[in-house]
Scaffold this motif. Structure first.
Motif, short mmCIF file in Angstrom:
data_model
loop_
_atom_site.label_atom_id
_atom_site.label_comp_id
_atom_site.label_asym_id
_atom_site.label_seq_id
_atom_site.Cartn_x
_atom_site.Cartn_y
_atom_site.Cartn_z
N ILE A 83 0.83 -1.20 0.00
CA ILE A 83 0.00 0.00 0.00
C ILE A 83 0.87 1.25 0.00
CG2 ILE A 83 -1.66 1.32 1.38
CD1 ILE A 83 -2.81 -1.43 2.29
N VAL A 132 -5.58 0.74 -2.36
CA VAL A 132 -6.28 -0.07 -1.36
C VAL A 132 -7.51 -0.72 -1.98
CG1 VAL A 132 -7.47 -0.02 0.88
CG2 VAL A 132 -5.44 1.39 0.52
N VAL A 134 -6.07 0.34 8.03
CA VAL A 134 -4.82 0.86 7.50
C VAL A 134 -4.51 2.20 8.16
CG1 VAL A 134 -3.61 1.62 5.41
CG2 VAL A 134 -5.23 -0.28 5.28
#
Length: 476
Positions: free
Chosen positions: A24, A30, A49
Protein backbone atom coordinates in the motif's frame (compact mmCIF):
# COMPACT_ATOMS: atom_id res chain seq x y z
CA UNK A 1 4.59 0.99 -11.72
CA UNK A 2 3.73 -2.16 -13.62
CA UNK A 3 6.11 -4.64 -15.17
CA UNK A 4 9.16 -3.35 -13.30
CA UNK A 5 11.54 -5.02 -10.85
CA UNK A 6 10.49 -5.56 -7.23
CA UNK A 7 12.98 -6.09 -4.41
CA UNK A 8 12.22 -7.25 -0.84
CA UNK A 9 14.44 -5.92 1.96
CA UNK A 10 13.82 -8.16 4.99
CA UNK A 11 16.39 -7.02 7.59
CA UNK A 12 13.66 -7.22 10.26
CA UNK A 13 12.01 -10.32 8.85
CA UNK A 14 8.64 -10.43 7.14
CA UNK A 15 4.99 -11.18 7.89
CA UNK A 16 1.79 -10.98 5.87
CA UNK A 17 0.53 -7.74 7.37
CA UNK A 18 3.94 -6.10 6.93
CA UNK A 19 3.91 -7.01 3.23
CA UNK A 20 0.39 -5.65 2.78
CA UNK A 21 1.42 -2.38 4.42
CA UNK A 22 4.51 -2.08 2.21
CA UNK A 23 2.47 -2.73 -0.95
CA UNK A 24 0.00 0.00 0.00
CA UNK A 25 2.83 2.40 0.85
CA UNK A 26 4.44 1.53 -2.49
CA UNK A 27 1.34 2.75 -4.28
CA UNK A 28 -0.91 -0.26 -4.78
CA UNK A 29 -4.47 1.12 -4.47
CA UNK A 30 -6.28 -0.07 -1.36
CA UNK A 31 -9.29 -0.58 -3.64
CA UNK A 32 -7.42 -3.32 -5.52
CA UNK A 33 -6.87 -5.22 -2.27
CA UNK A 34 -10.40 -4.45 -1.07
CA UNK A 35 -11.98 -5.80 -4.27
CA UNK A 36 -10.20 -9.13 -3.78
CA UNK A 37 -11.28 -9.31 -0.12
CA UNK A 38 -14.89 -8.62 -1.11
CA UNK A 39 -14.79 -11.46 -3.64
CA UNK A 40 -13.72 -14.01 -1.03
CA UNK A 41 -16.33 -12.77 1.45
CA UNK A 42 -13.84 -11.36 3.96
CA UNK A 43 -14.92 -7.80 3.21
CA UNK A 44 -12.72 -4.77 2.67
CA UNK A 45 -14.13 -3.17 5.82
CA UNK A 46 -12.10 -5.61 7.93
CA UNK A 47 -8.88 -3.98 6.77
CA UNK A 48 -7.51 -1.29 9.09
CA UNK A 49 -4.82 0.86 7.50
CA UNK A 50 -2.92 3.59 9.32
CA UNK A 51 0.44 5.32 9.18
CA UNK A 52 2.89 4.81 12.02
CA UNK A 53 6.53 5.58 12.77
CA UNK A 54 8.87 2.70 13.66
CA UNK A 55 12.28 3.75 15.02
CA UNK A 56 12.19 6.89 12.90
CA UNK A 57 10.81 5.20 9.76
CA UNK A 58 7.32 6.18 8.58
CA UNK A 59 5.47 3.05 7.48
CA UNK A 60 1.98 1.68 6.84
CA UNK A 61 0.49 -0.58 9.51
CA UNK A 62 -2.27 -3.00 8.52
CA UNK A 63 -4.46 -4.94 10.93
CA UNK A 64 -7.45 -7.19 10.37
CA UNK A 65 -10.77 -7.03 12.20
CA UNK A 66 -11.43 -10.69 13.08
CA UNK A 67 -14.79 -10.20 14.75
CA UNK A 68 -17.21 -12.94 13.74
CA UNK A 69 -14.45 -14.89 12.00
CA UNK A 70 -16.50 -18.10 12.07
CA UNK A 71 -19.18 -16.53 9.87
CA UNK A 72 -16.55 -15.70 7.28
CA UNK A 73 -14.41 -18.83 7.19
CA UNK A 74 -16.96 -21.39 8.33
CA UNK A 75 -15.09 -22.94 11.25
CA UNK A 76 -16.20 -26.39 12.37
CA UNK A 77 -15.95 -26.02 16.13
CA UNK A 78 -13.76 -29.02 16.78
CA UNK A 79 -10.67 -29.09 18.94
CA UNK A 80 -7.48 -30.51 17.53
CA UNK A 81 -5.80 -30.07 14.15
CA UNK A 82 -5.70 -26.29 14.49
CA UNK A 83 -2.92 -23.77 14.53
CA UNK A 84 -2.00 -21.30 17.24
CA UNK A 85 -2.95 -23.20 20.40
CA UNK A 86 -3.07 -22.08 24.02
CA UNK A 87 -2.87 -24.14 27.19
CA UNK A 88 -6.45 -23.35 28.17
CA UNK A 89 -7.85 -23.07 24.67
CA UNK A 90 -8.53 -19.37 24.26
CA UNK A 91 -5.41 -17.67 22.90
CA UNK A 92 -4.56 -16.91 19.31
CA UNK A 93 -1.34 -14.98 19.86
CA UNK A 94 1.09 -14.23 17.16
CA UNK A 95 4.00 -11.86 17.45
CA UNK A 96 7.59 -11.54 16.38
CA UNK A 97 8.85 -13.79 19.13
CA UNK A 98 8.14 -14.04 22.81
CA UNK A 99 7.64 -10.97 24.95
CA UNK A 100 7.30 -10.90 28.71
CA UNK A 101 4.62 -8.23 28.75
CA UNK A 102 2.49 -9.94 26.15
CA UNK A 103 2.59 -7.34 23.43
CA UNK A 104 4.21 -9.60 20.88
CA UNK A 105 2.28 -9.95 17.67
CA UNK A 106 2.52 -13.20 15.84
CA UNK A 107 1.56 -16.77 15.26
CA UNK A 108 1.66 -18.72 18.47
CA UNK A 109 0.16 -19.16 21.87
CA UNK A 110 -0.52 -17.40 25.17
CA UNK A 111 -0.32 -19.16 28.53
CA UNK A 112 -3.52 -17.76 29.98
CA UNK A 113 -5.45 -18.02 26.71
CA UNK A 114 -6.87 -14.52 26.57
CA UNK A 115 -4.66 -13.12 23.82
CA UNK A 116 -6.83 -11.94 20.97
CA UNK A 117 -6.04 -9.26 18.49
CA UNK A 118 -4.62 -8.33 15.19
CA UNK A 119 -0.86 -8.76 15.26
CA UNK A 120 1.00 -10.75 12.72
CA UNK A 121 4.04 -12.94 13.20
CA UNK A 122 5.01 -16.04 15.06
CA UNK A 123 5.70 -16.24 18.74
CA UNK A 124 4.13 -16.31 22.15
CA UNK A 125 3.34 -13.93 24.93
CA UNK A 126 3.42 -14.77 28.60
CA UNK A 127 0.41 -12.82 29.78
CA UNK A 128 -3.04 -11.90 28.54
CA UNK A 129 -2.09 -9.22 26.07
CA UNK A 130 -0.90 -11.44 23.25
CA UNK A 131 -2.31 -10.43 19.90
CA UNK A 132 -2.92 -12.68 17.00
CA UNK A 133 -4.50 -15.44 15.15
CA UNK A 134 -2.08 -17.91 13.93
CA UNK A 135 -0.35 -20.82 12.48
CA UNK A 136 0.78 -22.31 15.75
CA UNK A 137 3.08 -25.26 15.82
CA UNK A 138 0.77 -27.96 17.07
CA UNK A 139 -2.64 -29.38 16.30
CA UNK A 140 -5.11 -27.52 18.41
CA UNK A 141 -4.85 -29.40 21.68
CA UNK A 142 -5.91 -27.51 24.79
CA UNK A 143 -5.62 -28.53 28.41
CA UNK A 144 -9.20 -27.78 29.30
CA UNK A 145 -10.70 -29.02 26.01
CA UNK A 146 -12.17 -25.69 24.91
CA UNK A 147 -10.41 -25.51 21.55
CA UNK A 148 -11.59 -23.01 18.98
CA UNK A 149 -13.34 -23.87 15.77
CA UNK A 150 -11.08 -24.49 12.85
CA UNK A 151 -11.21 -24.71 9.07
CA UNK A 152 -9.33 -27.17 6.89
CA UNK A 153 -7.04 -26.04 4.10
CA UNK A 154 -9.17 -27.99 1.62
CA UNK A 155 -12.12 -25.75 2.55
CA UNK A 156 -10.01 -22.61 2.09
CA UNK A 157 -8.84 -23.85 -1.31
CA UNK A 158 -12.40 -24.50 -2.46
CA UNK A 159 -13.43 -21.06 -1.25
CA UNK A 160 -10.65 -19.32 -3.17
CA UNK A 161 -11.35 -21.22 -6.39
CA UNK A 162 -15.05 -20.36 -6.21
CA UNK A 163 -14.54 -16.67 -5.38
CA UNK A 164 -14.22 -15.38 -8.93
CA UNK A 165 -10.83 -13.81 -8.29
CA UNK A 166 -8.75 -12.63 -11.23
CA UNK A 167 -6.76 -15.57 -12.56
CA UNK A 168 -3.38 -14.17 -11.47
CA UNK A 169 -4.66 -13.29 -7.99
CA UNK A 170 -6.10 -16.78 -7.55
CA UNK A 171 -2.90 -18.41 -8.78
CA UNK A 172 -0.70 -16.41 -6.44
CA UNK A 173 -2.97 -16.88 -3.41
CA UNK A 174 -3.27 -20.65 -3.90
CA UNK A 175 0.49 -20.91 -4.38
CA UNK A 176 1.14 -19.17 -1.06
CA UNK A 177 -1.48 -21.14 0.87
CA UNK A 178 -0.29 -24.41 -0.65
CA UNK A 179 3.26 -23.73 0.54
CA UNK A 180 2.04 -23.18 4.10
CA UNK A 181 -0.16 -26.27 4.01
CA UNK A 182 2.60 -28.50 2.59
CA UNK A 183 5.02 -27.36 5.28
CA UNK A 184 2.50 -27.91 8.09
CA UNK A 185 1.52 -31.33 6.71
CA UNK A 186 5.15 -32.45 6.59
CA UNK A 187 5.90 -31.17 10.07
CA UNK A 188 2.85 -32.75 11.68
CA UNK A 189 2.74 -35.99 9.71
CA UNK A 190 -0.64 -35.38 8.11
CA UNK A 191 -2.00 -34.64 4.64
CA UNK A 192 -2.31 -31.23 3.03
CA UNK A 193 -6.11 -31.50 2.91
CA UNK A 194 -6.25 -32.19 6.66
CA UNK A 195 -4.13 -29.21 7.67
CA UNK A 196 -6.38 -26.79 9.52
CA UNK A 197 -6.37 -23.27 10.88
CA UNK A 198 -8.32 -21.84 13.78
CA UNK A 199 -11.14 -19.75 12.36
CA UNK A 200 -9.44 -16.55 13.53
CA UNK A 201 -6.08 -17.60 12.12
CA UNK A 202 -7.74 -18.69 8.89
CA UNK A 203 -9.38 -15.30 8.37
CA UNK A 204 -6.18 -13.47 9.21
CA UNK A 205 -4.17 -15.60 6.80
CA UNK A 206 -6.78 -15.33 4.06
CA UNK A 207 -6.76 -11.54 4.25
CA UNK A 208 -2.95 -11.33 4.32
CA UNK A 209 -2.41 -13.82 1.51
CA UNK A 210 -5.26 -12.81 -0.80
CA UNK A 211 -4.54 -9.11 -0.23
CA UNK A 212 -0.84 -9.61 -1.00
CA UNK A 213 -1.67 -11.71 -4.06
CA UNK A 214 -3.93 -8.92 -5.35
CA UNK A 215 -1.22 -6.32 -4.78
CA UNK A 216 1.45 -8.35 -6.54
CA UNK A 217 -0.88 -9.16 -9.43
CA UNK A 218 -1.59 -5.44 -9.84
CA UNK A 219 2.13 -4.64 -9.94
CA UNK A 220 2.86 -7.61 -12.23
CA UNK A 221 6.61 -7.29 -11.61
CA UNK A 222 8.84 -8.62 -14.38
CA UNK A 223 11.18 -10.00 -11.73
CA UNK A 224 11.43 -10.14 -7.94
CA UNK A 225 14.56 -10.42 -5.79
CA UNK A 226 15.45 -10.82 -2.15
CA UNK A 227 19.04 -11.13 -0.94
CA UNK A 228 18.10 -12.86 2.34
CA UNK A 229 15.38 -12.82 4.97
CA UNK A 230 16.15 -12.38 8.67
CA UNK A 231 14.58 -15.23 10.62
CA UNK A 232 15.90 -14.72 14.18
CA UNK A 233 17.10 -17.35 16.63
CA UNK A 234 16.34 -18.75 20.07
CA UNK A 235 13.27 -20.69 21.14
CA UNK A 236 9.54 -20.31 21.43
CA UNK A 237 7.04 -22.06 23.66
CA UNK A 238 4.00 -23.79 22.18
CA UNK A 239 1.40 -26.28 23.40
CA UNK A 240 3.86 -29.13 22.81
CA UNK A 241 6.78 -27.50 24.60
CA UNK A 242 9.85 -25.64 23.40
CA UNK A 243 10.55 -25.24 19.69
CA UNK A 244 13.52 -23.60 17.97
CA UNK A 245 13.44 -20.33 16.05
CA UNK A 246 13.06 -19.90 13.10
CA UNK A 247 9.55 -21.31 13.23
CA UNK A 248 9.58 -24.85 11.85
CA UNK A 249 6.93 -24.10 9.23
CA UNK A 250 8.67 -20.93 8.02
CA UNK A 251 12.00 -22.71 7.74
CA UNK A 252 10.45 -25.62 5.84
CA UNK A 253 8.76 -23.24 3.38
CA UNK A 254 12.03 -21.41 2.71
CA UNK A 255 13.99 -24.66 2.45
CA UNK A 256 11.56 -26.04 -0.09
CA UNK A 257 11.82 -22.86 -2.18
CA UNK A 258 15.60 -22.58 -2.07
CA UNK A 259 15.34 -19.38 -0.04
CA UNK A 260 18.27 -17.60 1.57
CA UNK A 261 18.10 -16.87 5.30
CA UNK A 262 20.16 -14.85 7.74
CA UNK A 263 19.96 -14.86 11.51
CA UNK A 264 19.22 -11.16 11.91
CA UNK A 265 20.94 -10.96 15.28
CA UNK A 266 17.79 -11.05 17.42
CA UNK A 267 16.69 -13.75 19.83
CA UNK A 268 13.11 -13.75 18.62
CA UNK A 269 11.08 -14.97 15.69
CA UNK A 270 11.26 -12.58 12.75
CA UNK A 271 9.85 -14.48 9.77
CA UNK A 272 6.34 -15.93 9.90
CA UNK A 273 5.14 -18.85 7.77
CA UNK A 274 2.88 -16.45 5.86
CA UNK A 275 5.82 -14.13 5.23
CA UNK A 276 7.96 -17.06 4.15
CA UNK A 277 5.23 -18.26 1.77
CA UNK A 278 4.94 -14.80 0.21
CA UNK A 279 8.67 -14.73 -0.49
CA UNK A 280 8.77 -18.33 -1.69
CA UNK A 281 5.96 -17.72 -4.17
CA UNK A 282 7.11 -14.30 -5.42
CA UNK A 283 10.91 -14.26 -5.51
CA UNK A 284 12.42 -15.16 -8.88
CA UNK A 285 16.06 -14.79 -7.77
CA UNK A 286 17.57 -14.83 -4.25
CA UNK A 287 20.14 -12.14 -4.99
CA UNK A 288 20.81 -8.49 -4.15
CA UNK A 289 18.76 -6.00 -6.14
CA UNK A 290 20.03 -5.51 -9.69
CA UNK A 291 21.69 -2.26 -10.71
CA UNK A 292 18.94 0.13 -11.69
CA UNK A 293 16.92 3.24 -10.97
CA UNK A 294 14.66 3.09 -7.87
CA UNK A 295 11.23 4.52 -8.65
CA UNK A 296 9.04 3.77 -5.62
CA UNK A 297 9.75 2.64 -2.04
CA UNK A 298 7.17 1.16 0.32
CA UNK A 299 7.53 0.46 4.06
CA UNK A 300 5.29 -1.99 5.94
CA UNK A 301 5.23 -2.00 9.75
CA UNK A 302 5.24 -4.89 12.17
CA UNK A 303 3.57 -4.41 15.53
CA UNK A 304 6.44 -5.07 17.94
CA UNK A 305 9.10 -2.42 18.61
CA UNK A 306 12.47 -4.09 18.11
CA UNK A 307 15.39 -3.03 20.33
CA UNK A 308 17.95 -2.23 17.63
CA UNK A 309 16.09 -1.44 14.40
CA UNK A 310 12.82 -0.44 12.82
CA UNK A 311 10.44 -3.39 12.63
CA UNK A 312 9.61 -2.89 8.96
CA UNK A 313 9.85 -4.62 5.61
CA UNK A 314 10.86 -2.50 2.61
CA UNK A 315 9.76 -2.97 -0.98
CA UNK A 316 11.67 -1.20 -3.74
CA UNK A 317 10.24 -0.88 -7.23
CA UNK A 318 12.95 -0.12 -9.78
CA UNK A 319 13.82 -0.07 -13.44
CA UNK A 320 16.93 -2.24 -13.90
CA UNK A 321 19.83 -0.51 -15.59
CA UNK A 322 19.39 -2.76 -18.60
CA UNK A 323 15.82 -1.57 -19.07
CA UNK A 324 16.71 2.07 -18.39
CA UNK A 325 19.58 2.17 -20.84
CA UNK A 326 17.45 3.29 -23.81
CA UNK A 327 19.20 3.33 -27.16
CA UNK A 328 22.47 1.50 -27.47
CA UNK A 329 24.18 -1.82 -28.10
CA UNK A 330 22.80 -5.01 -26.63
CA UNK A 331 23.58 -8.71 -26.83
CA UNK A 332 21.05 -11.08 -28.38
CA UNK A 333 21.34 -14.42 -26.59
CA UNK A 334 19.57 -17.44 -28.07
CA UNK A 335 19.08 -21.15 -27.54
CA UNK A 336 16.94 -23.77 -29.30
CA UNK A 337 15.25 -26.38 -27.09
CA UNK A 338 13.34 -29.48 -28.15
CA UNK A 339 13.35 -31.30 -24.80
CA UNK A 340 12.14 -28.72 -22.28
CA UNK A 341 8.84 -28.93 -20.41
CA UNK A 342 6.57 -25.94 -21.08
CA UNK A 343 6.03 -25.71 -17.33
CA UNK A 344 9.63 -24.49 -16.95
CA UNK A 345 9.49 -21.82 -19.66
CA UNK A 346 7.90 -18.97 -17.71
CA UNK A 347 10.32 -19.42 -14.82
CA UNK A 348 13.31 -19.39 -17.17
CA UNK A 349 12.19 -16.05 -18.63
CA UNK A 350 11.73 -14.60 -15.13
CA UNK A 351 15.24 -15.65 -14.12
CA UNK A 352 16.76 -14.15 -17.25
CA UNK A 353 15.00 -10.85 -16.59
CA UNK A 354 16.06 -10.91 -12.94
CA UNK A 355 19.66 -11.37 -14.10
CA UNK A 356 19.46 -8.09 -16.01
CA UNK A 357 17.89 -8.86 -19.39
CA UNK A 358 16.03 -6.08 -21.19
CA UNK A 359 13.56 -8.44 -22.82
CA UNK A 360 13.01 -12.14 -23.35
CA UNK A 361 10.60 -14.23 -25.41
CA UNK A 362 9.86 -17.69 -26.80
CA UNK A 363 9.36 -18.47 -30.51
CA UNK A 364 8.09 -21.79 -31.96
CA UNK A 365 10.65 -23.28 -34.37
CA UNK A 366 11.25 -26.54 -36.22
CA UNK A 367 14.61 -28.19 -35.61
CA UNK A 368 16.46 -30.97 -37.41
CA UNK A 369 14.56 -34.20 -38.05
CA UNK A 370 11.38 -32.12 -38.13
CA UNK A 371 11.17 -31.76 -34.35
CA UNK A 372 8.90 -28.96 -33.09
CA UNK A 373 10.82 -26.88 -30.57
CA UNK A 374 11.11 -23.50 -28.89
CA UNK A 375 13.70 -20.80 -29.39
CA UNK A 376 14.52 -18.63 -26.38
CA UNK A 377 15.73 -15.13 -27.24
CA UNK A 378 17.02 -12.72 -24.63
CA UNK A 379 18.33 -9.16 -24.99
CA UNK A 380 20.92 -8.02 -22.44
CA UNK A 381 23.41 -5.16 -22.04
CA UNK A 382 27.09 -5.98 -21.94
CA UNK A 383 27.28 -5.58 -18.17
CA UNK A 384 24.60 -8.24 -17.67
CA UNK A 385 25.50 -10.61 -20.52
CA UNK A 386 27.38 -13.21 -18.50
CA UNK A 387 24.78 -13.24 -15.72
CA UNK A 388 21.95 -13.68 -18.23
CA UNK A 389 23.82 -16.45 -20.04
CA UNK A 390 24.33 -18.15 -16.69
CA UNK A 391 20.61 -17.91 -15.91
CA UNK A 392 19.68 -19.41 -19.30
CA UNK A 393 22.11 -22.31 -18.88
CA UNK A 394 20.91 -22.94 -15.32
CA UNK A 395 17.15 -22.71 -15.92
CA UNK A 396 16.76 -24.42 -19.32
CA UNK A 397 17.78 -27.78 -20.76
CA UNK A 398 20.15 -26.31 -23.34
CA UNK A 399 23.83 -27.24 -23.26
CA UNK A 400 24.94 -24.07 -25.02
CA UNK A 401 23.88 -20.59 -26.16
CA UNK A 402 24.84 -18.30 -29.03
CA UNK A 403 25.04 -14.53 -28.82
CA UNK A 404 25.72 -11.59 -31.08
CA UNK A 405 25.64 -7.77 -30.73
CA UNK A 406 22.53 -5.87 -31.84
CA UNK A 407 21.42 -2.23 -31.80
CA UNK A 408 18.09 -0.84 -30.73
CA UNK A 409 16.19 2.41 -30.48
CA UNK A 410 13.43 3.00 -27.93
CA UNK A 411 10.94 5.77 -27.27
CA UNK A 412 10.73 7.68 -24.01
CA UNK A 413 8.06 6.05 -21.88
CA UNK A 414 5.95 6.97 -18.87
CA UNK A 415 2.86 5.69 -17.09
CA UNK A 416 -0.09 7.90 -16.16
CA UNK A 417 -3.46 7.17 -14.58
CA UNK A 418 -6.84 8.30 -15.90
CA UNK A 419 -10.27 8.24 -14.27
CA UNK A 420 -13.03 6.30 -16.02
CA UNK A 421 -16.58 5.25 -15.08
CA UNK A 422 -15.03 1.85 -14.28
CA UNK A 423 -12.34 3.17 -11.95
CA UNK A 424 -8.74 4.30 -12.42
CA UNK A 425 -6.93 2.87 -15.46
CA UNK A 426 -3.19 3.08 -16.17
CA UNK A 427 -2.10 4.37 -19.59
CA UNK A 428 1.34 3.61 -21.05
CA UNK A 429 2.56 6.65 -22.98
CA UNK A 430 5.44 6.73 -25.49
CA UNK A 431 7.04 9.93 -26.78
CA UNK A 432 9.49 10.89 -29.51
CA UNK A 433 11.15 14.32 -29.22
CA UNK A 434 8.60 15.19 -26.56
CA UNK A 435 5.60 14.39 -28.74
CA UNK A 436 3.19 11.58 -27.89
CA UNK A 437 3.32 8.90 -30.57
CA UNK A 438 1.53 6.09 -28.74
CA UNK A 439 -0.76 5.62 -25.74
CA UNK A 440 -2.26 2.32 -24.66
CA UNK A 441 -4.33 1.24 -21.66
CA UNK A 442 -2.78 -1.33 -19.32
CA UNK A 443 -4.43 -4.67 -20.08
CA UNK A 444 -4.62 -5.98 -16.49
CA UNK A 445 -6.27 -2.77 -15.26
CA UNK A 446 -8.85 -2.95 -18.03
CA UNK A 447 -9.54 -6.63 -17.49
CA UNK A 448 -10.01 -6.15 -13.75
CA UNK A 449 -12.36 -3.21 -14.28
CA UNK A 450 -14.35 -5.04 -16.97
CA UNK A 451 -14.79 -8.07 -14.73
CA UNK A 452 -15.87 -5.97 -11.76
CA UNK A 453 -18.40 -3.99 -13.83
CA UNK A 454 -19.55 -7.00 -15.91
CA UNK A 455 -18.99 -5.12 -19.17
CA UNK A 456 -17.01 -6.03 -22.31
CA UNK A 457 -13.27 -5.48 -22.08
CA UNK A 458 -13.28 -3.35 -25.26
CA UNK A 459 -15.75 -0.98 -23.58
CA UNK A 460 -13.29 -0.30 -20.77
CA UNK A 461 -10.49 0.16 -23.32
CA UNK A 462 -12.56 2.76 -25.16
CA UNK A 463 -13.41 4.59 -21.94
CA UNK A 464 -9.75 4.67 -20.90
CA UNK A 465 -8.63 6.07 -24.26
CA UNK A 466 -11.42 8.66 -24.21
CA UNK A 467 -10.35 9.76 -20.73
CA UNK A 468 -6.71 9.98 -21.86
CA UNK A 469 -7.63 12.05 -24.92
CA UNK A 470 -9.73 14.43 -22.84
CA UNK A 471 -7.40 14.95 -19.90
CA UNK A 472 -3.90 14.53 -21.28
CA UNK A 473 -3.62 14.85 -25.05
CA UNK A 474 -3.98 18.64 -25.16
CA UNK A 475 -1.31 19.06 -22.48
CA UNK A 476 1.30 17.38 -24.64
Amino acid sequence: MKGLHLHFDCASGIAGDMTLGALIDLGVPVEVIGDALDRIGAGRDRLRVRRVVKAGIAAVDVTVDVEDAAAVVGGHGETGHGHGETEDGHGHGHGHGETEDGHGHGHGETEDGHGHGHGHGHGETEDRHGHGHGHGHGHGETEDGRGHAHVHYADIERRLRAAGLDADVERRALDMFDRVARAEAKLHGTTVAEVAFHEVGALDSIVDIVGTAAGLAWLAPASVTCAAVAVGHGTLRCAHGILPVPAPAALEILRDAGGVTTDGGLARELCTPTGAAILAAAVTAWTPAPVGTPLRVGWGAGDVDLPDRANVVRLVLSRPAAAAAGDGPLWRIEANLDDMSPELCSHALDRALAAGAVDAWWTPVTMKKGRPALQLTVLAPTAARDAVVGAVLAETTTIGVRFDPVERRVLDREVVAVTTPYGPITIKVARAAGQVVNAAPEFEDCRRAATAAAVPLKQVYAAAMAAWTTTHRDAT
